[in-house]
Write a protein that holds these residues in place. Structure first.
Motif, PDB file in Angstrom:
ATOM      1  N   ARG A  21       0.830  -1.211   0.000  1.00 53.85           N
ATOM      2  CA  ARG A  21       0.000   0.000   0.000  1.00 53.85           C
ATOM      3  C   ARG A  21       0.863   1.260   0.000  1.00 53.85           C
ATOM      4  O   ARG A  21       0.582   2.232  -0.724  1.00 53.85           O
ATOM      5  N   LEU A  22       1.934   1.268   0.774  1.00 52.73           N
ATOM      6  CA  LEU A  22       2.838   2.428   0.821  1.00 52.73           C
ATOM      7  C   LEU A  22       3.527   2.662  -0.520  1.00 52.73           C
ATOM      8  O   LEU A  22       3.700   3.805  -0.955  1.00 52.73           O
ATOM      9  N   LEU A  23       3.912   1.565  -1.170  1.00 51.24           N
ATOM     10  CA  LEU A  23       4.655   1.685  -2.434  1.00 51.24           C
ATOM     11  C   LEU A  23       3.784   2.253  -3.561  1.00 51.24           C
ATOM     12  O   LEU A  23       4.316   2.725  -4.566  1.00 51.24           O
ATOM     13  N   ARG A  24       2.467   2.210  -3.383  1.00 50.07           N
ATOM     14  CA  ARG A  24       1.586   2.798  -4.394  1.00 50.07           C
ATOM     15  C   ARG A  24       1.554   4.325  -4.305  1.00 50.07           C
ATOM     16  O   ARG A  24       0.976   4.985  -5.164  1.00 50.07           O
ATOM     17  N   ASP A  25       2.148   4.868  -3.258  1.00 51.12           N
ATOM     18  CA  ASP A  25       2.079   6.311  -2.998  1.00 51.12           C
ATOM     19  C   ASP A  25       3.486   6.899  -3.093  1.00 51.12           C
ATOM     20  O   ASP A  25       4.370   6.559  -2.310  1.00 51.12           O
ATOM     21  N   ALA A  26       3.689   7.793  -4.044  1.00 49.24           N
ATOM     22  CA  ALA A  26       5.026   8.355  -4.293  1.00 49.24           C
ATOM     23  C   ALA A  26       5.538   9.207  -3.133  1.00 49.24           C
ATOM     24  O   ALA A  26       6.714   9.592  -3.103  1.00 49.24           O
ATOM     25  N   ASP A  27       4.670   9.507  -2.153  1.00 49.29           N
ATOM     26  CA  ASP A  27       5.089  10.333  -1.014  1.00 49.29           C
ATOM     27  C   ASP A  27       6.006   9.585  -0.054  1.00 49.29           C
ATOM     28  O   ASP A  27       6.605  10.203   0.823  1.00 49.29           O
ATOM     29  N   TRP A  28       6.100   8.252  -0.213  1.00 48.65           N
ATOM     30  CA  TRP A  28       6.807   7.457   0.796  1.00 48.65           C
ATOM     31  C   TRP A  28       7.960   6.658   0.214  1.00 48.65           C
ATOM     32  O   TRP A  28       7.824   6.019  -0.811  1.00 48.65           O
ATOM     33  N   GLU A  29       9.094   6.721   0.909  1.00 45.74           N
ATOM     34  CA  GLU A  29      10.150   5.723   0.748  1.00 45.74           C
ATOM     35  C   GLU A  29       9.946   4.714   1.870  1.00 45.74           C
ATOM     36  O   GLU A  29       9.606   5.094   2.990  1.00 45.74           O
ATOM     37  N   VAL A  30      10.171   3.438   1.587  1.00 46.63           N
ATOM     38  CA  VAL A  30       9.853   2.400   2.573  1.00 46.63           C
ATOM     39  C   VAL A  30      11.117   1.661   2.995  1.00 46.63           C
ATOM     40  O   VAL A  30      11.910   1.225   2.161  1.00 46.63           O
ATOM     41  N   ARG A  31      11.279   1.536   4.308  1.00 48.22           N
ATOM     42  CA  ARG A  31      12.307   0.647   4.866  1.00 48.22           C
ATOM     43  C   ARG A  31      11.590  -0.450   5.643  1.00 48.22           C
ATOM     44  O   ARG A  31      10.690  -0.174   6.426  1.00 48.22           O
ATOM     45  N   VAL A  32      11.991  -1.678   5.400  1.00 46.82           N
ATOM     46  CA  VAL A  32      11.404  -2.839   6.066  1.00 46.82           C
ATOM     47  C   VAL A  32      12.428  -3.406   7.041  1.00 46.82           C
ATOM     48  O   VAL A  32      13.596  -3.565   6.698  1.00 46.82           O
ATOM     49  N   SER A  33      11.978  -3.692   8.256  1.00 43.45           N
ATOM     50  CA  SER A  33      12.832  -4.399   9.212  1.00 43.45           C
ATOM     51  C   SER A  33      12.139  -5.685   9.633  1.00 43.45           C
ATOM     52  O   SER A  33      10.993  -5.661  10.077  1.00 43.45           O
ATOM     53  N   ASP A  34      12.834  -6.798   9.444  1.00 45.63           N
ATOM     54  CA  ASP A  34      12.272  -8.095   9.802  1.00 45.63           C
ATOM     55  C   ASP A  34      13.411  -9.082   9.987  1.00 45.63           C
ATOM     56  O   ASP A  34      14.449  -8.953   9.342  1.00 45.63           O
ATOM     57  N   GLN A  35      13.232 -10.048  10.870  1.00 46.24           N
ATOM     58  CA  GLN A  35      14.247 -11.084  11.023  1.00 46.24           C
ATOM     59  C   GLN A  35      14.157 -12.122   9.916  1.00 46.24           C
ATOM     60  O   GLN A  35      15.119 -12.834   9.657  1.00 46.24           O
ATOM     61  N   ARG A  36      12.975 -12.210   9.274  1.00 40.65           N
ATOM     62  CA  ARG A  36      12.825 -13.086   8.112  1.00 40.65           C
ATOM     63  C   ARG A  36      13.385 -12.388   6.881  1.00 40.65           C
ATOM     64  O   ARG A  36      13.469 -11.158   6.837  1.00 40.65           O
ATOM     65  N   THR A  37      13.735 -13.179   5.874  1.00 39.30           N
ATOM     66  CA  THR A  37      14.197 -12.603   4.612  1.00 39.30           C
ATOM     67  C   THR A  37      12.990 -12.145   3.814  1.00 39.30           C
ATOM     68  O   THR A  37      12.121 -12.964   3.486  1.00 39.30           O
ATOM     69  N   PRO A  38      12.890 -10.859   3.489  1.00 38.29           N
ATOM     70  CA  PRO A  38      11.752 -10.392   2.703  1.00 38.29           C
ATOM     71  C   PRO A  38      11.784 -10.984   1.294  1.00 38.29           C
ATOM     72  O   PRO A  38      12.846 -11.367   0.790  1.00 38.29           O
ATOM     73  N   PRO A  39      10.629 -11.046   0.621  1.00 42.50           N
ATOM     74  CA  PRO A  39      10.600 -11.560  -0.751  1.00 42.50           C
ATOM     75  C   PRO A  39      11.395 -10.660  -1.693  1.00 42.50           C
ATOM     76  O   PRO A  39      11.689  -9.497  -1.379  1.00 42.50           O
ATOM     77  N   GLN A  40      11.720 -11.205  -2.846  1.00 39.04           N
ATOM     78  CA  GLN A  40      12.571 -10.506  -3.812  1.00 39.04           C
ATOM     79  C   GLN A  40      12.006  -9.125  -4.181  1.00 39.04           C
ATOM     80  O   GLN A  40      12.737  -8.144  -4.222  1.00 39.04           O
ATOM     81  N   TRP A  41      10.703  -9.043  -4.461  1.00 37.59           N
ATOM     82  CA  TRP A  41      10.123  -7.752  -4.875  1.00 37.59           C
ATOM     83  C   TRP A  41      10.302  -6.688  -3.800  1.00 37.59           C
ATOM     84  O   TRP A  41      10.514  -5.516  -4.106  1.00 37.59           O
ATOM     85  N   MET A  42      10.264  -7.109  -2.538  1.00 34.66           N
ATOM     86  CA  MET A  42      10.422  -6.166  -1.430  1.00 34.66           C
ATOM     87  C   MET A  42      11.872  -5.705  -1.323  1.00 34.66           C
ATOM     88  O   MET A  42      12.154  -4.523  -1.081  1.00 34.66           O
ATOM     89  N   ARG A  43      12.791  -6.640  -1.536  1.00 34.90           N
ATOM     90  CA  ARG A  43      14.220  -6.277  -1.490  1.00 34.90           C
ATOM     91  C   ARG A  43      14.583  -5.315  -2.620  1.00 34.90           C
ATOM     92  O   ARG A  43      15.463  -4.473  -2.468  1.00 34.90           O
ATOM     93  N   GLU A  44      13.871  -5.436  -3.743  1.00 38.94           N
ATOM     94  CA  GLU A  44      14.164  -4.566  -4.894  1.00 38.94           C
ATOM     95  C   GLU A  44      13.529  -3.185  -4.772  1.00 38.94           C
ATOM     96  O   GLU A  44      14.036  -2.222  -5.334  1.00 38.94           O
TER      97      GLU A  44
END
Length: 321
Positions: A21-44
């Motif tokens: 949802r955040l990535l659909r809005d150009a107002d936001w840069e997103v940083r994800v923090s998780d102990q699991r490995t995020p999926p490829q699309w999220m890493r990109e």
């Protein structure tokens, strides 16, 4: 210039929906923090921090340079988890508040968004349950409900002592693509558990308790939209919101919808009632008026539509059919 938002637990079911949802809005840069490995699309498409946010240094590194924090990281799950891991839930979730909230305070973020839980209303006596009822609701019996209520107290304390702006969002009965069932029923949430049982040919369909318990199923995409709307809305500052659909359904009714949307003959639907757990909330039906009034937000995805979408997602992941 886009603002940067940290989503803790961003690789989880609700976290993934929030990130999309955040990535659909150009107002936001997103940083994800998780102990699991995020999926490829999220890493990109996002900055990724991997680490234990209970550690002060890791929490600071995750929050550094962010204007907003959406805190989702927690030990979650279905009703069996609440009974299996009570101390672990308290220890981990409280450790996460200590790390993430303190780092947010040091960074002086514009808004700390805490994703709480409907389980804070585990012992509610008012229906539909309004946000204001939190002051009159008895303390949750479950360690999980208590741990999520603790996070709400933390937010208010941070604001009262240090002036840190916060928003509390309480999702109700999240379901949708993203959550796999567990081998042990009750560890994952009810919807993926029931879909797995139906697709594997179970009949009668096993549920915990009488089936008269009620829930208000809310699609993860609606929850994500509600959380992101609240994060950026001036009227949500230092407020709490039920982020939920509005339709109260019994567990038996939900099981029937899943049965039918899996393509099973309606006349063959029957239930087997298993003993339930000590804490099995009998009624869950929130008021959604405050979010509608202050934020202009309401859930959009109907239960049948959302269940059908969830079944399709699970079928694609090779569940028995």
């Amino acid at each position: 210039m886009p603002q940067r938002v940290l989503v803790t637990g961003g690789a989880g079911t609700i976290g993934t929906a929030v990130v999309k949802r955040l990535l659909r809005d150009a107002d936001w840069e997103v940083r994800v923090s998780d102990q699991r490995t995020p999926p490829q699309w999220m890493r990109e498409s996002c900055q990724v921090h991997t680490g234990d946010l209970r550690e002060v240094g890791e929490a600071r590194a995750a929050v550094d340079g962010c204007s907003h924090v959406i805190h989702l990281a927690a030990i979650v799950g279905g009703i069996a988890n609440f009974h299996k891991l009570p101390h672990t839930l308290l220890e981990v979730n409280t450790g996460l508040y200590n790390g993430v909230f303190h780092a947010a305070l040091e960074e002086r973020v514009t808004r700390l968004v805490y994703v709480s839980s409907s389980m804070v209303f585990e012992r509610a006596t008012e229906y539909p349950t309004s946000e204001a009822h939190i002051v009159d609701t008895p303390i949750p019996k479950s360690a999980y409900g208590f741990s999520k209520l603790t996070g709400e107290v933390y937010c208010r304390a941070l604001h009262d002592e240090h002036g840190l702006p916060y928003t509390i969002c309480r999702p109700f009965n999240a379901y949708g693509p993203g959550e796999m069932p567990d081998d042990e029923p009750g560890i994952a949430h009810a919807v993926p558990d029931l879909i797995r049982k139906v697709l594997s040919g179970q009949r009668p369909l096993q549920i915990f308790g009488s089936g008269e318990q009620t829930r208000t199923l809310t699609h993860v995409d609606d929850i994500a939209d509600g959380v992101v709307t609240a994060m950026s809305h001036p009227a949500a500052e230092n407020e709490d919101f039920n982020i939920s659909a509005g339709e109260e359904m019994t567990v038996a009714e939900i099981a029937r919808v899943i049965w039918e949307e899996c393509g099973k003959p309606p006349e063959e639907f029957e239930l087997e009632h298993l003993p339930t757990f000590e804490v099995d909330v009998q009624r869950r039906w929130p008021s959604v008026e405050k979010a509608r009034r202050l934020l202009g937000w309401e859930a959009q995805i109907g239960v049948r539509e959302g269940i059908a979408q969830t079944i399709e997602w699970l079928r694609q992941r090779s569940l028995p059919s």
